[in-house]
Scaffold this active site. Structure first.
Site, short mmCIF file in Angstrom:
data_model
loop_
_atom_site.label_atom_id
_atom_site.label_comp_id
_atom_site.label_asym_id
_atom_site.label_seq_id
_atom_site.Cartn_x
_atom_site.Cartn_y
_atom_site.Cartn_z
N ARG A 115 0.76 -1.23 -0.13
CA ARG A 115 -0.07 -0.01 0.05
C ARG A 115 1.06 1.17 -0.10
O ARG A 115 0.50 2.24 -0.65
CB ARG A 115 -0.94 -0.01 1.16
CG ARG A 115 -1.84 0.93 1.46
CD ARG A 115 -2.75 1.13 2.60
NE ARG A 115 -3.80 0.04 2.29
CZ ARG A 115 -3.87 -1.29 3.14
NH1 ARG A 115 -2.76 -1.45 3.78
NH2 ARG A 115 -4.82 -2.13 2.92
N TYR A 116 2.00 1.11 0.81
CA TYR A 116 2.82 2.35 0.86
C TYR A 116 4.16 2.19 -0.06
O TYR A 116 4.73 0.78 0.14
CB TYR A 116 3.05 2.75 2.40
CG TYR A 116 2.04 2.79 3.23
CD1 TYR A 116 1.28 3.82 3.16
CD2 TYR A 116 1.54 1.86 3.95
CE1 TYR A 116 0.22 4.31 3.91
CE2 TYR A 116 0.17 2.12 4.91
CZ TYR A 116 -0.39 3.15 4.82
OH TYR A 116 -1.35 3.50 5.57
N ARG B 69 7.19 0.08 2.12
CA ARG B 69 6.99 -0.91 2.95
C ARG B 69 5.80 -1.78 2.44
O ARG B 69 5.08 -1.22 1.69
CB ARG B 69 6.72 -0.55 4.41
CG ARG B 69 5.63 0.43 4.56
CD ARG B 69 5.72 1.12 5.81
NE ARG B 69 4.53 2.11 6.14
CZ ARG B 69 4.71 3.48 5.58
NH1 ARG B 69 5.38 3.77 4.56
NH2 ARG B 69 3.60 4.29 5.73
N CYS C 30 -4.24 -17.50 14.34
CA CYS C 30 -3.85 -16.72 15.54
C CYS C 30 -3.91 -17.48 16.62
O CYS C 30 -4.72 -18.53 16.75
CB CYS C 30 -4.47 -15.35 15.59
SG CYS C 30 -4.59 -14.29 14.25
N CYS D 91 -9.60 -11.79 18.12
CA CYS D 91 -10.24 -10.68 18.34
C CYS D 91 -11.57 -10.48 17.96
O CYS D 91 -11.80 -10.49 16.83
CB CYS D 91 -9.17 -9.22 18.39
SG CYS D 91 -7.50 -9.59 19.05
N CYS E 148 -11.59 -7.74 15.06
CA CYS E 148 -10.52 -8.03 14.03
C CYS E 148 -11.27 -7.53 12.76
O CYS E 148 -12.23 -7.74 12.11
CB CYS E 148 -10.13 -9.44 14.04
SG CYS E 148 -8.76 -9.68 12.63
N ARG F 131 -9.58 -8.28 10.06
CA ARG F 131 -9.40 -9.08 9.03
C ARG F 131 -10.11 -10.55 9.42
O ARG F 131 -9.86 -11.74 9.08
CB ARG F 131 -7.94 -9.73 8.79
CG ARG F 131 -7.09 -8.65 8.45
CD ARG F 131 -5.68 -9.23 7.79
NE ARG F 131 -4.73 -7.96 7.05
CZ ARG F 131 -3.80 -7.76 7.74
NH1 ARG F 131 -3.32 -8.20 8.69
NH2 ARG F 131 -3.18 -6.79 6.92
N ASP G 276 -12.15 -0.42 13.01
CA ASP G 276 -12.40 -0.40 11.52
C ASP G 276 -13.83 -1.04 11.30
O ASP G 276 -14.53 -1.26 12.11
CB ASP G 276 -11.42 -1.38 10.76
CG ASP G 276 -9.86 -0.93 10.78
OD1 ASP G 276 -9.66 0.33 10.41
OD2 ASP G 276 -9.14 -1.54 11.35
N ASP H 135 -7.65 4.18 9.63
CA ASP H 135 -7.12 3.38 8.39
C ASP H 135 -8.44 3.43 7.44
O ASP H 135 -9.38 3.02 7.72
CB ASP H 135 -7.12 1.93 8.68
CG ASP H 135 -6.08 1.37 7.95
OD1 ASP H 135 -5.72 1.99 6.72
OD2 ASP H 135 -5.14 0.62 8.43
N LYS I 39 -3.54 5.15 6.23
CA LYS I 39 -3.72 5.70 7.49
C LYS I 39 -3.65 7.36 7.84
O LYS I 39 -2.72 7.64 6.96
CB LYS I 39 -2.97 5.06 8.53
CG LYS I 39 -2.90 3.77 8.95
CD LYS I 39 -2.03 3.05 10.01
CE LYS I 39 -1.96 1.74 10.11
NZ LYS I 39 -1.52 1.25 9.28
#
Length: 362
Positions: free
Chosen positions: A104-105, A108, A117, A121, A124, A126, A287, A324, A331
């Site tokens: 995206r950037y 990075r 995981c 959470c 989450c 995702r 999000d 985001d 972000k």
């Protein structure tokens, strides 16, 4: 070059085998109401469920609003999906040139190395992409394509290992991944995003810590933690093992209704992190993930909290409050405004609500 025959995850410690993975498990453990069993089964059919023994032990079963339970124990409200909610709220797919990579950037890229995981959470972003229904890890062929993409893009200076949770890899596999990244000359920084030091601190072994480092690379670990009570003695020991090894530690938190949406709770979290040698890095506005409306609050409330914290916390304990942008635009900081025009001068508001006139520039 080693052939990374993933998945090869860290073998389950005895304690991890006690992870609660269904509504029935949670009811039996006293963490959910038996009347919700059917609704929780429907939640678990759609979204992954896992509550590790460490986190289960941290929950106050006598408190129906316990902030640890709220983060990890599924709730029937997750079945309510609003029109504005998105399966891919931050636009990973729009910036994924090959499987496993999000670019995206410019400088990075994310390497989504695994899809599982230690804990899931309930907020989450995702949540539609991770868990037992997802691939445990990239196939060897997909992983080779991901490394080839990173090698072919010299602008990529930092690789962020995420997923899922990269700390679910065994130390041997983690070492192999780091060796492959170290062989790419323009990659200098590797950042790990993980919940494991909080959720399953026993996994942060000396062997795993050693595998996080490789010649020519500087490693950072960004730990996800939202409440000071998550920093159990075992979690603090796991963080200390990494800090003692010279790995800089950052923290990412999410501002969540009913968990940490007051200044005292946030201040306790951020101070506790700094005491653990962890720099609070980002405080994320939640999000627009499906079934998470019960966690969200107004951005104006978040800005109000950040203004209150700026007046009472050391600068090293203050994260950047960020949003985001849905769809993949990246972000942006949600910094409270301190300046307003006042004729030929500027009106500068302080953290206590006072207003001061500042002379014009020039």
């Amino acid at each position: 070059m080693p052939n990374l025959l993933l998945p090869n995850l860290l073998p389950l410690p005895a304690r991890d085998q006690g992870t609660l993975r269904s509504g029935g498990d949670l009811v039996a453990a006293g963490l959910a109401d038996a009347r919700d069993r059917e609704a929780l089964a429907r939640v678990a059919e759609r979204y992954a469920v896992a509550v590790t023994p460490t986190l289960a032990d941290a929950i106050d079963r006598a408190d129906p609003t316990d902030p640890i339970a709220r983060q990890f124990v599924p709730h029937p409200a997750e079945l309510e999906v609003r029109p504005e909610e998105l399966a891919d709220p931050i636009g990973d797919d729009a910036h994924s040139p090959v499987p496993g990579i999000v670019h995206r950037y410019p400088d990075r890229a994310l390497l989504k190395i695994v899809g599982v995981c230690a804990v899931y959470c309930r907020f989450c972003f995702r949540r539609e992409m991770v868990g037992p229904g997802a691939a445990a890890a990239l196939s060897p062929e997909a992983l080779e394509r991901a490394f080839a993409y990173l090698a072919a893009h010299p602008e990529i200076w930092e690789v962020i290992l995420t997923g899922g949770d990269p700390f679910m890899l065994s130390p041997r596999r983690m070492g192999e991944v780091m060796a492959r990244l170290a062989a790419i000359p323009h990659v200098k920084i590797v950042r790990f995003h993980t919940r494991v030091p909080i959720a399953a601190p026993e996994r942060v072994s000396d062997a795993l810590v050693a595998a996080l480092k490789a010649p020519g690379l500087t490693s950072y670990v960004a730990v996800h933690v939202n409440h000071a009570r998550e920093l159990t003695p075992d979690a603090r020991s796991a963080l200390a093992r990494m800090a003692d090894a010279g790995i800089p530690l950052l923290a990412q938190s999410v501002l969540l209704r009913g968990v940490n949406d007051d200044a005292d709770t946030l201040a306790a979290l951020f101070r506790s992190l700094v005491e653990c040698r962890v720099k609070p890095y980002y405080l994320h506005h939640p999000d627009l993930a499906p079934g998470t409306a019960h966690f969200r609050l107004d951005i104006a409330r978040g800005q109000e909290l950040m203004r209150a914290l700026r007046g009472r916390l050391s600068g090293i304990a203050l994260p950047t409050y960020v949003l985001d942008i849905p769809g993949g635009a990246g972000k942006v900081p949600l910094t409270p405004g301190h300046l307003a025009p006042a004729g030929t001068r500027l009106a500068v508001s302080d953290n206590c609500g006072g207003v001061h006139l500042y002379p014009p520039e020039g």
